[in-house]
Design a protein around this motif. Structure first.
Motif, PDB file in Angstrom:
ATOM      1  N   LEU A  31       0.806  -1.211   0.000  1.00 47.71           N
ATOM      2  CA  LEU A  31       0.000   0.000   0.000  1.00 47.71           C
ATOM      3  C   LEU A  31       0.844   1.268   0.000  1.00 47.71           C
ATOM      4  CD1 LEU A  31      -2.922  -0.906   2.443  1.00 47.71           C
ATOM      5  CD2 LEU A  31      -3.079  -0.484  -0.007  1.00 47.71           C
ATOM      6  N   MET A  32       1.966   1.238   0.720  1.00 46.09           N
ATOM      7  CA  MET A  32       2.770   2.449   0.872  1.00 46.09           C
ATOM      8  C   MET A  32       3.884   2.574  -0.160  1.00 46.09           C
ATOM      9  SD  MET A  32       3.119   2.949   5.010  1.00 46.09           S
ATOM     10  CE  MET A  32       3.676   4.642   4.808  1.00 46.09           C
ATOM     11  N   TYR A  33       4.360   1.448  -0.696  1.00 48.58           N
ATOM     12  CA  TYR A  33       5.551   1.503  -1.547  1.00 48.58           C
ATOM     13  C   TYR A  33       5.382   0.753  -2.864  1.00 48.58           C
ATOM     14  CZ  TYR A  33       7.637   3.014   2.865  1.00 48.58           C
ATOM     15  OH  TYR A  33       7.915   3.683   4.036  1.00 48.58           O
ATOM     16  N   SER A  34       4.151   0.609  -3.344  1.00 46.02           N
ATOM     17  CA  SER A  34       3.948  -0.174  -4.555  1.00 46.02           C
ATOM     18  C   SER A  34       4.678   0.425  -5.756  1.00 46.02           C
ATOM     19  CB  SER A  34       2.460  -0.311  -4.862  1.00 46.02           C
ATOM     20  OG  SER A  34       1.844   0.958  -4.968  1.00 46.02           O
ATOM     21  N   ASP A  35       4.754   1.764  -5.835  1.00 45.10           N
ATOM     22  CA  ASP A  35       5.513   2.378  -6.935  1.00 45.10           C
ATOM     23  C   ASP A  35       6.957   1.895  -6.929  1.00 45.10           C
ATOM     24  OD1 ASP A  35       3.201   3.783  -7.522  1.00 45.10           O
ATOM     25  OD2 ASP A  35       4.280   5.663  -7.883  1.00 45.10           O
ATOM     26  N   GLN A  36       7.594   1.929  -5.749  1.00 46.61           N
ATOM     27  CA  GLN A  36       8.985   1.497  -5.631  1.00 46.61           C
ATOM     28  C   GLN A  36       9.115  -0.001  -5.894  1.00 46.61           C
ATOM     29  OE1 GLN A  36      10.705   2.159  -1.769  1.00 46.61           O
ATOM     30  NE2 GLN A  36      12.733   1.410  -2.350  1.00 46.61           N
ATOM     31  N   ILE A  37       8.172  -0.788  -5.378  1.00 48.33           N
ATOM     32  CA  ILE A  37       8.210  -2.242  -5.563  1.00 48.33           C
ATOM     33  C   ILE A  37       8.182  -2.597  -7.042  1.00 48.33           C
ATOM     34  CG2 ILE A  37       6.850  -4.361  -5.247  1.00 48.33           C
ATOM     35  CD1 ILE A  37       5.971  -3.230  -2.529  1.00 48.33           C
ATOM     36  N   LEU A  38       7.256  -2.007  -7.766  1.00 47.59           N
ATOM     37  CA  LEU A  38       7.107  -2.337  -9.182  1.00 47.59           C
ATOM     38  C   LEU A  38       8.273  -1.800 -10.009  1.00 47.59           C
ATOM     39  CD1 LEU A  38       3.271  -1.663  -9.541  1.00 47.59           C
ATOM     40  CD2 LEU A  38       4.425  -3.876  -9.419  1.00 47.59           C
ATOM     41  N   TYR A  39       8.787  -0.635  -9.654  1.00 46.72           N
ATOM     42  CA  TYR A  39       9.930  -0.073 -10.379  1.00 46.72           C
ATOM     43  C   TYR A  39      11.164  -0.957 -10.224  1.00 46.72           C
ATOM     44  CZ  TYR A  39      13.563   3.210 -11.811  1.00 46.72           C
ATOM     45  OH  TYR A  39      14.637   3.795 -12.429  1.00 46.72           O
ATOM     46  N   LEU A  40      11.410  -1.427  -9.008  1.00 46.99           N
ATOM     47  CA  LEU A  40      12.564  -2.300  -8.774  1.00 46.99           C
ATOM     48  C   LEU A  40      12.388  -3.661  -9.451  1.00 46.99           C
ATOM     49  CD1 LEU A  40      13.330  -1.546  -5.012  1.00 46.99           C
ATOM     50  CD2 LEU A  40      14.652  -0.817  -7.006  1.00 46.99           C
ATOM     51  N   ALA A  41      11.132  -4.049  -9.706  1.00 47.41           N
ATOM     52  CA  ALA A  41      10.876  -5.314 -10.403  1.00 47.41           C
ATOM     53  C   ALA A  41      10.951  -5.162 -11.915  1.00 47.41           C
ATOM     54  CB  ALA A  41       9.517  -5.871 -10.007  1.00 47.41           C
ATOM     55  N   GLY A  42      11.255  -3.947 -12.399  1.00 42.89           N
ATOM     56  CA  GLY A  42      11.461  -3.748 -13.825  1.00 42.89           C
ATOM     57  C   GLY A  42      10.364  -3.016 -14.556  1.00 42.89           C
ATOM     58  N   VAL A  43       9.273  -2.644 -13.872  1.00 44.43           N
ATOM     59  CA  VAL A  43       8.198  -1.900 -14.530  1.00 44.43           C
ATOM     60  C   VAL A  43       8.687  -0.476 -14.814  1.00 44.43           C
ATOM     61  CG1 VAL A  43       5.817  -1.082 -14.328  1.00 44.43           C
ATOM     62  CG2 VAL A  43       6.467  -3.295 -13.361  1.00 44.43           C
ATOM     63  N   LYS A  44       8.358   0.069 -15.980  1.00 43.71           N
ATOM     64  CA  LYS A  44       8.824   1.398 -16.362  1.00 43.71           C
ATOM     65  C   LYS A  44       8.290   2.463 -15.410  1.00 43.71           C
ATOM     66  CE  LYS A  44       9.254   0.267 -21.277  1.00 43.71           C
ATOM     67  NZ  LYS A  44       8.792   0.575 -22.663  1.00 43.71           N
ATOM     68  N   TYR A  45       9.128   3.470 -15.144  1.00 43.69           N
ATOM     69  CA  TYR A  45       8.796   4.498 -14.159  1.00 43.69           C
ATOM     70  C   TYR A  45       7.479   5.198 -14.477  1.00 43.69           C
ATOM     71  CZ  TYR A  45       9.081   8.686 -11.279  1.00 43.69           C
ATOM     72  OH  TYR A  45       8.805   9.688 -10.387  1.00 43.69           O
ATOM     73  N   GLU A  46       7.259   5.527 -15.765  1.00 45.93           N
ATOM     74  CA  GLU A  46       6.051   6.260 -16.134  1.00 45.93           C
ATOM     75  C   GLU A  46       4.790   5.398 -16.021  1.00 45.93           C
ATOM     76  OE1 GLU A  46       8.193   4.932 -19.951  1.00 45.93           O
ATOM     77  OE2 GLU A  46       8.710   5.822 -18.011  1.00 45.93           O
ATOM     78  N   GLN A  47       4.953   4.114 -15.799  1.00 47.05           N
ATOM     79  CA  GLN A  47       3.797   3.219 -15.713  1.00 47.05           C
ATOM     80  C   GLN A  47       3.451   2.795 -14.287  1.00 47.05           C
ATOM     81  OE1 GLN A  47       4.938  -0.054 -18.242  1.00 47.05           O
ATOM     82  NE2 GLN A  47       4.530   1.065 -20.150  1.00 47.05           N
ATOM     83  N   VAL A  48       4.381   3.012 -13.351  1.00 46.20           N
ATOM     84  CA  VAL A  48       4.186   2.429 -12.017  1.00 46.20           C
ATOM     85  C   VAL A  48       2.991   3.033 -11.280  1.00 46.20           C
ATOM     86  CG1 VAL A  48       6.563   1.669 -11.685  1.00 46.20           C
ATOM     87  CG2 VAL A  48       5.932   3.998 -11.059  1.00 46.20           C
ATOM     88  N   SER A  49       2.749   4.339 -11.425  1.00 46.55           N
ATOM     89  CA  SER A  49       1.627   4.954 -10.710  1.00 46.55           C
ATOM     90  C   SER A  49       0.288   4.426 -11.214  1.00 46.55           C
ATOM     91  CB  SER A  49       1.679   6.473 -10.853  1.00 46.55           C
ATOM     92  OG  SER A  49       2.819   7.000 -10.191  1.00 46.55           O
ATOM     93  N   PHE A  50       0.183   4.226 -12.514  1.00 44.86           N
ATOM     94  CA  PHE A  50      -1.061   3.672 -13.068  1.00 44.86           C
ATOM     95  C   PHE A  50      -1.231   2.214 -12.628  1.00 44.86           C
ATOM     96  CE2 PHE A  50       0.182   7.051 -16.047  1.00 44.86           C
ATOM     97  CZ  PHE A  50      -0.955   7.835 -15.975  1.00 44.86           C
ATOM     98  N   ALA A  51      -0.106   1.494 -12.542  1.00 43.04           N
ATOM     99  CA  ALA A  51      -0.164   0.116 -12.053  1.00 43.04           C
ATOM    100  C   ALA A  51      -0.615   0.087 -10.596  1.00 43.04           C
ATOM    101  CB  ALA A  51       1.193  -0.553 -12.199  1.00 43.04           C
ATOM    102  N   THR A  52      -0.130   1.039  -9.795  1.00 42.65           N
ATOM    103  CA  THR A  52      -0.529   1.141  -8.388  1.00 42.65           C
ATOM    104  C   THR A  52      -2.034   1.337  -8.256  1.00 42.65           C
ATOM    105  OG1 THR A  52       1.580   1.918  -7.498  1.00 42.65           O
ATOM    106  CG2 THR A  52      -0.403   2.651  -6.366  1.00 42.65           C
ATOM    107  N   ILE A  53      -2.573   2.274  -9.035  1.00 38.95           N
ATOM    108  CA  ILE A  53      -4.019   2.516  -8.986  1.00 38.95           C
ATOM    109  C   ILE A  53      -4.783   1.264  -9.398  1.00 38.95           C
ATOM    110  CG2 ILE A  53      -5.890   3.868 -10.012  1.00 38.95           C
ATOM    111  CD1 ILE A  53      -3.895   6.200 -10.237  1.00 38.95           C
ATOM    112  N   GLY A  54      -4.260   0.539 -10.398  1.00 41.33           N
ATOM    113  CA  GLY A  54      -4.884  -0.715 -10.814  1.00 41.33           C
ATOM    114  C   GLY A  54      -4.875  -1.763  -9.714  1.00 41.33           C
ATOM    115  N   LEU A  55      -3.763  -1.840  -8.962  1.00 41.68           N
ATOM    116  CA  LEU A  55      -3.689  -2.770  -7.830  1.00 41.68           C
ATOM    117  C   LEU A  55      -4.810  -2.496  -6.841  1.00 41.68           C
ATOM    118  CD1 LEU A  55       0.143  -2.849  -6.975  1.00 41.68           C
ATOM    119  CD2 LEU A  55      -1.168  -4.620  -8.144  1.00 41.68           C
TER     120      LEU A  55
END
Length: 486
Positions: free
Chosen positions: A296-320
């Motif tokens: 909940l608090m660090y999903s942007d960082q989690i997904l970025y470190l897993a290789g998801v592109k930076y510009e996509q992580v916030s949209f992925a977070t909202i989808g989660l």
């Protein structure tokens, strides 16, 4: 016991639905906004910290200082939740139920004033930190308090549905918070004040509804107001089972009054209550053991470190977060057929599988870039498992496992454990995932699998069971699984 199936003709009135939702939804909204708004709004807050530091000292802050200040801003909303949890028991004992909920919103309002007006116009990141801490107190108080108030207001057969509305709203408001914190919305150096203040809308809604809200029948009985309790039940129910429900609640309270108010030592001294306490506390805290605070608090960082592109992580977070609609849509019909226990375990199994795939994909993304998509899919599965099982059952299952006399003490200690685990995760996780990468998730995987196995044997079946039958099951299990604990 609480309310048995013998009063099956009794149902919630429209007034009861209103009273439950106006108590539950604003508190959940506050929790979700405060958790996620800095997930995507981090750049704006970091900019505020840097500008404030430079205006005060004439130089830009060293990187480690700026990082530490931001870590405090982000995590202090969780650290404040622990003292908030410690206030649950005094609030339940010394205040009326609706005044205790009013206190939550009063504290939340103070936090908004600190975070918004105080921090911006005072050019003080210290006030921002203080506001986040005060807001955490409101969050810690609200989690267990709402569980008790809702359980004492709704009829038993609707308990699971209404209690599950809290985590649904939590995820939806987290998505709202993440969207508000995005740099295309309010997550800018000039507008972030409105993003962190958005939660005040929920408190305003409760303040407006407060004069028309009733006290819970259980509270009225505890204070000797029998006629008022019956009158309140008639407002809260339709179907004609109010007198029977009142009698059941009176008997339960009378049985406990013979030995005095139930205490922690009493629960530890009786095998059935001891097992009930253990199971209810760990079921409510399963999401923390399995790492939901980090997501909940660090999903942007989690997904970025897993290789998801930076510009996509916030949209992925909202989808989660918004997956909760799918989870809730599946939860409602399955809950009627399977009950809370089976859904709790099914959700855990889904989470376990998702975690295993995520850890593997995360560890391989440097060698195989395509695994970043697998990691994202796996994290969607992990979050869906959380939402379908442990999250939606987080308060409903402990409410079904406890009775009106044991529920407040269970809620108090559950909240203390919940926010202690959340505080540790919020502070430690950013450092552990940065240092260990995929290995940082291994403790969550181990604990999730362990809880799945334990739950199969220790949690009594709750589907179509009366409170008396559930407590009898605890008695049988406490004899069957003999150990120093049980």
């Amino acid at each position: 016991m609480d309310i048995t199936n013998s009063e099956g003709s009794s149902d919630n009135s429209k007034f009861c639905v209103f009273a439950v939702l106006i108590t539950l939804l604003p508190c959940a909204f506050i929790n979700g906004i405060s958790l996620a708004v800095l997930n995507t709004g981090a750049p704006a807050i970091k900019s505020f910290i840097n500008d404030t530091y430079e205006q005060r000292y004439g130089v830009a802050p060293p990187e480690n200082v700026a990082t530490s200040i931001f870590a405090m801003v982000n995590s202090f909303t969780v650290w404040g939740s622990l003292p908030g949890a410690l206030l649950v028991n005094p609030a339940l004992q010394r205040m009326t139920r609706k005044n205790a909920v009013l206190l939550v919103h009063a504290i939340s309002t103070v936090s908004v004033l600190f975070m918004g007006v105080g921090a911006v116009y005072g050019q003080s990141y210290e006030l921002l930190i203080a506001g986040r801490f005060i807001g955490g107190v409101a969050r810690g108080l609200s989690l267990s308090l709402v569980m008790v108030v809702v359980a004492e207001t709704t009829c038993r057969r609707k308990l699971g549905i209404f209690q599950s509305s809290f985590p649904v709203t939590l995820f939806v408001s987290s998505a709202v918070g993440a969207a508000l914190g995005h740099n295309k919305v309010l997550g800018t150096p000039t507008l972030w004040i409105w993003a962190v203040s958005a939660q005040e809308l929920a408190s305003i809604a409760y303040f407006c509804a407060y004069p028309w809200l009733p006290e819970t029948p259980v509270y009225l009985l505890k204070t000797g107001k029998v006629e008022e309790a019956l009158s309140t039940l008639r407002k809260l129910r339709v179907g004609g089972g109010e007198a029977l429900e009142l009698g059941i609640l009176q008997k339960e309270l009378e049985d406990r009054s013979k030995t005095g108010q139930i205490s922690f030592l009493q629960m530890m001294g009786e095998p059935r209550l001891r097992l009930q306490f253990f199971v209810a506390v760990y079921t409510m805290n399963t999401i923390q053991f399995a790492g939901v605070q980090a997501i909940l608090m660090y999903s942007d960082q989690i997904l970025y470190l897993a290789g998801v592109k930076y510009e996509q992580v916030s949209f992925a977070t909202i989808g989660l977060y918004l997956q909760v609609f799918l989870a809730f849509g599946i939860f409602i019909p399955l809950h009627r057929r399977l009950g809370s226990k089976k859904l709790f375990i099914i959700g855990l199994i889904i989470t376990d599988c998702g975690y295993l795939v995520f850890v593997i994909a995360h560890s391989l993304h440097d060698q195989s870039p395509w695994t970043s998509y697998l990691a994202l899919a796996a994290m969607l599965v992990v979050t869906f498992g959380f939402q379908l099982g442990p999250q939606l059952c987080m308060t409903s299952l402990p409410s079904e496992l406890t009775t009106s006399d044991s529920r407040p003490i269970v809620a108090f200690y559950s909240g203390c454990v919940f926010w202690t685990l959340a505080s540790i995760t919020a502070f430690v996780f950013p450092y552990s995932v940065g240092a260990w990468q995929a290995l940082a998730y291994v403790p969550f995987v181990i604990l999730s699998v362990l809880i799945t196995v334990i739950s199969i044997f220790l949690i009594p079946e709750t589907n179509n069971r009366t409170a008396a039958e559930i407590q009898a099951s605890f008695s049988e299990k406490s004899k069957k699984y003999k150990s120093p604990v049980f």
